[in-house]
Design an enzyme around this catalytic site. Structure first.
Site, PDB file in Angstrom:
ATOM      1  N   HIS A  80      26.089   0.862 -21.486  1.00  0.00           N
ATOM      2  CA  HIS A  80      26.305   2.254 -21.876  1.00  0.00           C
ATOM      3  C   HIS A  80      26.033   3.195 -20.725  1.00  0.00           C
ATOM      4  O   HIS A  80      25.810   4.390 -20.933  1.00  0.00           O
ATOM      5  CB  HIS A  80      25.435   2.582 -23.096  1.00  0.00           C
ATOM      6  CG  HIS A  80      25.753   1.676 -24.246  1.00  0.00           C
ATOM      7  ND1 HIS A  80      26.782   1.936 -25.135  1.00  0.00           N
ATOM      8  CD2 HIS A  80      25.236   0.469 -24.596  1.00  0.00           C
ATOM      9  CE1 HIS A  80      26.855   0.935 -26.000  1.00  0.00           C
ATOM     10  NE2 HIS A  80      25.933   0.030 -25.698  1.00  0.00           N
ATOM     11  N   LYS A  98       5.231   2.281   7.688  1.00  0.00           N
ATOM     12  CA  LYS A  98       3.780   2.278   7.423  1.00  0.00           C
ATOM     13  C   LYS A  98       3.040   3.026   8.534  1.00  0.00           C
ATOM     14  O   LYS A  98       2.164   3.841   8.271  1.00  0.00           O
ATOM     15  CB  LYS A  98       3.255   0.830   7.371  1.00  0.00           C
ATOM     16  CG  LYS A  98       3.685   0.052   6.151  1.00  0.00           C
ATOM     17  CD  LYS A  98       3.025  -1.324   6.173  1.00  0.00           C
ATOM     18  CE  LYS A  98       3.661  -2.259   5.170  1.00  0.00           C
ATOM     19  NZ  LYS A  98       3.162  -3.618   5.225  1.00  0.00           N
ATOM     20  N   GLY A 107       4.460 -13.052   1.125  1.00  0.00           N
ATOM     21  CA  GLY A 107       4.116 -12.154   0.014  1.00  0.00           C
ATOM     22  C   GLY A 107       5.082 -12.269  -1.154  1.00  0.00           C
ATOM     23  O   GLY A 107       4.679 -12.414  -2.316  1.00  0.00           O
ATOM     24  N   ARG A 108       6.387 -12.233  -0.868  1.00  0.00           N
ATOM     25  CA  ARG A 108       7.368 -12.227  -1.963  1.00  0.00           C
ATOM     26  C   ARG A 108       7.604 -13.628  -2.526  1.00  0.00           C
ATOM     27  O   ARG A 108       8.429 -13.816  -3.414  1.00  0.00           O
ATOM     28  CB  ARG A 108       8.673 -11.583  -1.503  1.00  0.00           C
ATOM     29  CG  ARG A 108       9.254 -12.171  -0.233  1.00  0.00           C
ATOM     30  CD  ARG A 108      10.338 -11.274   0.351  1.00  0.00           C
ATOM     31  NE  ARG A 108      10.804 -11.754   1.649  1.00  0.00           N
ATOM     32  CZ  ARG A 108      10.244 -11.434   2.812  1.00  0.00           C
ATOM     33  NH1 ARG A 108       9.182 -10.657   2.843  1.00  0.00           N
ATOM     34  NH2 ARG A 108      10.742 -11.901   3.943  1.00  0.00           N
ATOM     35  N   GLU A 163      14.262  -8.021   0.983  1.00  0.00           N
ATOM     36  CA  GLU A 163      13.251  -8.084   2.043  1.00  0.00           C
ATOM     37  C   GLU A 163      13.441  -9.359   2.881  1.00  0.00           C
ATOM     38  O   GLU A 163      13.016  -9.426   4.025  1.00  0.00           O
ATOM     39  CB  GLU A 163      11.832  -8.032   1.450  1.00  0.00           C
ATOM     40  CG  GLU A 163      10.790  -7.500   2.433  1.00  0.00           C
ATOM     41  CD  GLU A 163       9.405  -7.294   1.839  1.00  0.00           C
ATOM     42  OE1 GLU A 163       8.776  -8.272   1.424  1.00  0.00           O
ATOM     43  OE2 GLU A 163       8.935  -6.147   1.798  1.00  0.00           O
ATOM     44  N   GLU A 218      -1.740   1.248  -0.336  1.00  0.00           N
ATOM     45  CA  GLU A 218      -1.679   1.543  -1.768  1.00  0.00           C
ATOM     46  C   GLU A 218      -2.739   0.756  -2.539  1.00  0.00           C
ATOM     47  O   GLU A 218      -3.441   1.287  -3.402  1.00  0.00           O
ATOM     48  CB  GLU A 218      -0.291   1.178  -2.326  1.00  0.00           C
ATOM     49  CG  GLU A 218       0.860   2.021  -1.799  1.00  0.00           C
ATOM     50  CD  GLU A 218       1.503   1.444  -0.543  1.00  0.00           C
ATOM     51  OE1 GLU A 218       0.813   0.754   0.240  1.00  0.00           O
ATOM     52  OE2 GLU A 218       2.712   1.709  -0.342  1.00  0.00           O
ATOM     53  N   LYS A 273      -2.396  -9.916   0.070  1.00  0.00           N
ATOM     54  CA  LYS A 273      -2.446 -11.018   1.027  1.00  0.00           C
ATOM     55  C   LYS A 273      -3.137 -10.562   2.323  1.00  0.00           C
ATOM     56  O   LYS A 273      -4.038 -11.217   2.820  1.00  0.00           O
ATOM     57  CB  LYS A 273      -1.028 -11.512   1.323  1.00  0.00           C
ATOM     58  CG  LYS A 273      -1.021 -12.641   2.318  1.00  0.00           C
ATOM     59  CD  LYS A 273       0.363 -13.085   2.721  1.00  0.00           C
ATOM     60  CE  LYS A 273       0.226 -14.070   3.885  1.00  0.00           C
ATOM     61  NZ  LYS A 273       1.488 -14.441   4.464  1.00  0.00           N
TER      62      LYS A 273
HETATM   63  O1  F6P Z   1       5.309  -3.775   2.840  1.00  0.00           O
HETATM   64  C1  F6P Z   1       5.861  -5.008   2.554  1.00  0.00           C
HETATM   65  C2  F6P Z   1       4.828  -6.019   2.186  1.00  0.00           C
HETATM   66  O2  F6P Z   1       4.243  -6.502   3.336  1.00  0.00           O
HETATM   67  C3  F6P Z   1       5.430  -7.150   1.361  1.00  0.00           C
HETATM   68  O3  F6P Z   1       6.054  -8.097   2.111  1.00  0.00           O
HETATM   69  C4  F6P Z   1       4.231  -7.616   0.609  1.00  0.00           C
HETATM   70  O4  F6P Z   1       4.604  -8.382  -0.492  1.00  0.00           O
HETATM   71  C5  F6P Z   1       3.589  -6.305   0.241  1.00  0.00           C
HETATM   72  O5  F6P Z   1       3.805  -5.489   1.365  1.00  0.00           O
HETATM   73  C6  F6P Z   1       2.137  -6.353  -0.112  1.00  0.00           C
HETATM   74  O6  F6P Z   1       1.371  -6.905   0.919  1.00  0.00           O
HETATM   75  P1  F6P Z   1      -0.093  -7.396   0.692  1.00  0.00           P
HETATM   76  O7  F6P Z   1      -0.084  -8.494  -0.305  1.00  0.00           O
HETATM   77  O8  F6P Z   1      -0.562  -7.856   2.038  1.00  0.00           O
HETATM   78  O9  F6P Z   1      -0.906  -6.227   0.197  1.00  0.00           O
END
Ligand code: F6P
Length: 545
Positions: free
Chosen positions: A384, A512, A267-268, A353, A212, A206
């Site tokens: 288990h 971060k 995002g979520r 979150e 990452e 987003k």
């Molecule tokens: O680090 C948390 C977060 O901002 C989440 O809320 C989000 O879903 C995720 O990182 C990924 O963010 P993006 O879609 O901006 O890469």
């Protein structure tokens, strides 16, 4: 908003909890043959049996009163109508517009967002169909066979779990994989199974600034070029989903290959947006449309159904009851369906979150418990391992069991066993086994009375452990959409009750920033004088190799 502890309903619930703690569900079931029917309700292909909870009519009434006093209905309306309820980021929260099939406009800043929602859906449909049909050719004129989806958090978990859950609807010609972690093991493992001529990369971010995702995409791009592709080939093999279209094109994505999303999609909460492109590619657009339809039906249910039979409201207030009045700190999700195995991890982000916070909307520190720890895994595996603690520890852990009645490629032998384990666990948690029953069971054993009593104590199961059971007629695309929306709305409602902003996530930011600072120190671009001794020593040892 007044402090929750000062509400009338809170005081009533505190009084009720004292008396409920002295009672056992086993007795309630024995004395009320109608209990299961009374506390079972259905909507959108989901039946919720919440009779195995430590509640009675008085508790439920007070919980619904609490929801009313906390203006839950008003919060639901505010969200659906595009009010700025994400106050710290000054944003509307409108993932529901992405599945709005009412024909009604949804206004943001005086503009109807529905035309842009449908335009993006059209773009996703056209692209999915061209990839699935083989019309979209890679650089060597070959059809795409593998899709590598790169994203993390909400740009990963939602698409992954819906894709996984709907395996029986997969287009067999496409293999859709997900990579999230910056740990190179993952991207390299996936790339080692790819043929660059037949691979499509979907980069989902987003913000288009997530470390990452940017790094994994750079690694994928470098690998693609090393394999023999040219820069000009990239446009046929790399697409992006982002609300930051400018950053995506600056990164090298062809403008026509960027699928936009709006900033009012959290995002979520984003799997319904173009972030759902991997789902489309895996199951086809028509099935994705059904996922949206199921969520839409859950939206309508949530907005129009009285609290007493409103699935998200019921789940939400039960969660509040256990968290605030019965001492629970965690909530376990137990899907008895292998393809739903990722659901606990998905709800973990969604819930933790959103409501893992301790500041009220007005900026005050809360004086009550908020979002619980969400955890869990697929049944029967957990039986288990960690079910021991649920059954016999003194930690109260409410559970949500989930089971589809019909499953694809049904093997009746296995499915009956799976179902029996699911139901058997809810039963064991509820009724337990008394000391007397355990003592009686040991009558035939050659034990002294002391040994018999000691062993019976160890075997005693207290029971009175609460659970919901969610049955799905089948976990088809529509029901899957409804299930995800159910938990989204549960989180919204709990956030409203606890007076939280469920739509920001400031808690992830400091890590971060400090992570980037540490990276500079690791790379030697900065000295370590500003670091604490522990962090400096860890970096030094890491750098020594
Ligand atoms: O680090 C948390 C977060 O901002 C989440 O809320 C989000 O879903 C995720 O990182 C990924 O963010 P993006 O879609 O901006 O890469």
């Amino acid at each position: 908003m007044e402090r929750i502890r000062h509400t009338q309903a809170w005081a009533t619930l505190e009084t009720l909890s004292t008396s409920v703690k002295r009672q056992h569900m086993r007795d309630w079931f024995a004395n009320d043959k109608n209990r299961a029917a009374k506390y079972t309700t259905s909507a959108c292909g989901i039946t919720l049996d919440y009779s195995k909870n430590r509640i009675n009519e008085d508790v439920l009434t007070a919980l619904f009163e609490l929801a009313e006093q906390r203006q839950v209905s008003e919060k639901i309306t505010a969200m659906f109508s595009g009010e700025i309820i994400n106050t710290t980021e000054h944003r509307a929260v409108l993932h529901t517009a992405l599945r709005n099939f009412s024909g009604e406009p949804v206004m943001v800043d005086g503009e109807d967002v529905m035309p842009s929602v449908f335009a993006t859906l059209d773009k996703m449909k056209a692209f999915t169909e061209s990839v699935q049909s083989g019309a979209h050719k890679g650089c060597a004129g070959k059809a795409i066979k593998k899709v590598v989806c790169i994203g993390i958090g909400g740009s990963f978990l939602g698409p992954k779990i819906v894709t996984e859950a709907l395996k029986s609807h997969h287009n067999k010609a496409l293999d859709v994989r997900f990579v999230a972690n910056v740990d190179a093991c993952h991207i390299h493992d996936v790339l080692s199974e790819c043929d660059y001529k037949e691979t499509l990369f979907v980069m989902s971010s987003k913000s288009f600034s997530t470390q990452e995702t940017l790094q994994n995409t750079l690694t994928a791009k470098a690998w693609f070029l090393q394999q023999g592709a040219t820069e000009a080939d990239i446009a046929k093999h790399f697409v992006a989903v982002s609300s930051n279209v400018k950053a995506a094109t600056e990164f090298g994505m062809a403008a026509e290959n960027v699928f936009p999303m709006a900033d009012w999609v959290g995002g979520r909460y984003s799997l319904w947006s173009a972030i759902g492109l991997p789902i489309c590619l895996a199951i086809g657009f028509d099935n994705f449309r059904q996922v949206l339809q199921g969520a839409y039906e859950m939206d309508v249910h949530t907005q129009t159904t009285p609290f007493a039979s409103n699935l998200p409201v019921i789940l939400a207030v039960l969660g509040v009851w256990y968290r605030n009045f019965m001492g629970a700190q965690s909530h376990v999700l137990l899907p008895y369906y292998h393809y739903l195995r990722g659901f606990p991890a998905y709800v973990q982000q969604l819930d933790m979150e959103s409501n893992g916070k301790s500041t009220t909307l007005n900026g005050l520190t809360v004086d009550h418990g908020t979002g619980p720890i969400i955890w869990g895994s697929e049944g029967t595996n957990g039986q288990h391992s960690f079910h021991q603690l649920i059954h016999q520890s003194n930690l109260p852990i409410p559970a949500d069991f989930m089971l589809p009645i019909k499953v694809p490629n049904q093997d009746n032998t296995h499915h009956a066993m799976l179902a029996s384990n699911c139901f058997g666990q809810t039963q064991a948690m509820m009724q337990g086994k008394t000391f007397e029953e355990c003592y009686q069971d040991l009558a035939d054993q050659d034990l002294s009375d002391k040994e018999r009593s000691t062993l019976a104590s160890h075997k005693t199961m207290p029971g009175n452990k609460p659970s919901n059971t969610l049955l799905f007629d089948q976990l088809d695309p529509k029901t899957m959409g409804a299930l995800v929306a159910l938990y989204e709305h549960k989180v919204l409602i709990q956030g409203a009750i606890w007076d939280l902003n469920s739509f920001d996530q400031w808690g992830v930011e400091l890590g971060k920033v400090l992570g980037n600072d540490v990276l500079d120190v690791i790379k030697g671009a900065k000295d370590n004088n500003h670091l604490d001794a522990s962090t400096a020593a860890l970096i030094a040892q890491f750098n020594r190799g």
